[in-house]
Design an enzyme around this catalytic site. Sequence first.
Site, PDB file in Angstrom:
ATOM      1  N   SER A  22     -10.335   1.861   7.112  1.00  0.00           N
ATOM      2  CA  SER A  22      -9.358   1.029   5.957  1.00  0.00           C
ATOM      3  C   SER A  22      -8.952  -0.212   5.199  1.00  0.00           C
ATOM      4  CB  SER A  22      -8.057   2.627   6.174  1.00  0.00           C
ATOM      5  OG  SER A  22      -8.286   3.788   6.033  1.00  0.00           O
ATOM      6  N   LYS A  74       0.246  -1.227  -0.043  1.00  0.00           N
ATOM      7  CA  LYS A  74      -0.358  -0.430  -0.212  1.00  0.00           C
ATOM      8  C   LYS A  74       1.123   1.415  -0.231  1.00  0.00           C
ATOM      9  CE  LYS A  74      -3.048   2.216   2.635  1.00  0.00           C
ATOM     10  NZ  LYS A  74      -4.034   1.870   4.252  1.00  0.00           N
ATOM     11  N   SER A 120      -9.298   3.652   2.830  1.00  0.00           N
ATOM     12  CA  SER A 120      -7.719   4.310   2.309  1.00  0.00           C
ATOM     13  C   SER A 120      -7.042   3.207   1.816  1.00  0.00           C
ATOM     14  CB  SER A 120      -6.772   5.533   2.901  1.00  0.00           C
ATOM     15  OG  SER A 120      -6.140   4.147   3.914  1.00  0.00           O
TER      16      SER A 120
END
Length: 472
Positions: free
Chosen positions: A171, A71, A147
């Site tokens: 997230s 990520k 996210s």
Amino acid sequence: MEIHEYAHHDALGLAELIRSGAVSVKEVELAAREALAEADAAVNGLVGPLFDEPLWHADGGPFAGVPFLLKDHGPVAAGVPFTIGSRALKGAVAQRDTELMTRFRMAGLSTLGVTTVPEMAISFATESARYGRTRNPWDLTRGVGGSSGGAAALVASGAVPMAHGGDGAGSLRVPAACCGLVGLKPSRARVSCGPDSGEPGLGMTYEFALTRTVRDAAHLLDAVQGPAPGDKYVAPPPRGPYADEIGRDPGTLRVAVTTTAWSGVPVDPEVAAAAVRTARVLESAGHHVTEASPEVDSGAMTRSLVAGLAHIGSLYLVAPRQPDPAEMEAVSRLVLDLGRAYRLVEMTAAADAMNHVTRSVGRFFTEYDLLVTPVLSRSPAPHGTLDYDNPEHTVTSWVETLFAYAPFTALFNVSGQPAVSLPLGHGADGLPIGVQLVAPYGREDLLFQVAAWLEREMPWRDRRPPVHVGGH
């Protein structure tokens, strides 16, 4: 290895094929590269080209040779650039591995690239000005959550069996709910965030991964859990391997279920029904199910999350490379200003609010073994619904916007309990519905027992989105 065969397997399935000699690591890598190119063209989940060669990883480990993605939320792997979804970060490169990255490598994961996030990783919509919209493989007009949105889109579309993610207010669980995946947020301090951070997000930020199966999540947590030297907190050690909890009887549980959002926002009846249906399935297995909820002070929750954003803003302000606010989106600029202006007395009040929330939720789990809730208040939102670049927002209004969309997740970032989103529902619109299970602090073992049982009773593995590299 054909791409449809590759996409059929979860991470453990691919690892077993490699160990048995049925396929080589290189064959799996080539299939993954083809799958990622096909999926990314549809969903826009990668921040740039794949690495020329996979990042170094151990030849052994439970996931030796299994394709993986990181990520883009900060420095993770030595030598890998990061932008945190922002036009303002240019030329930033991680100087060393995080502890978690070291453990990913030792688990044998073959990292091929980096996935998209919203700017500053503080939105439930992965739609940054830098990288554009990441699209949901179930419906390309819908968002993937955030996210960890790029990770969710690429796992759901079959491009990789699992991918790294983080969870500061939901997230991991929000993208899992949007994309029909397993999204586990471990207990506080279960997974080390060292060495550069001892208390990320004031203790509200957690790291792990998105997977398609419960067993992959259990085996991966076995591979990465545990303290690192110098960690500020240490979670209670597990009683044994989490992988051994798959198939284990949890006994008769006291199960609470609620579909009423603590913030008071309305919850779509179809979303609520998925949580209630899950609770009824548990009741049919002999568990004691009661409609009950922790007592939550929504004002204290908002103060806690605002403090977390102030902490994020302050980290940018002390970074070696100062971001240019003119190249940041509207809410990011607010967060930078908040980091500058936040006073010690405000942080002290926020710490008191966090303690109030944590004590209340802790008391609740002395009476119940499991809590069942929705994840979102509605179906995955169309693109543009959560407008991060809206100059009319304040920091508080942005936090309230996040709570309106995903009202059930952030509580457990504050209080520290393990929570998982499972794809146990499907709406009339064809989109997945996530159901959240929460266990007492340190009881991931219980979550894996119940989640694995639900995976057998309410299976989702054969449900595929219209955009899938293995065919629909």
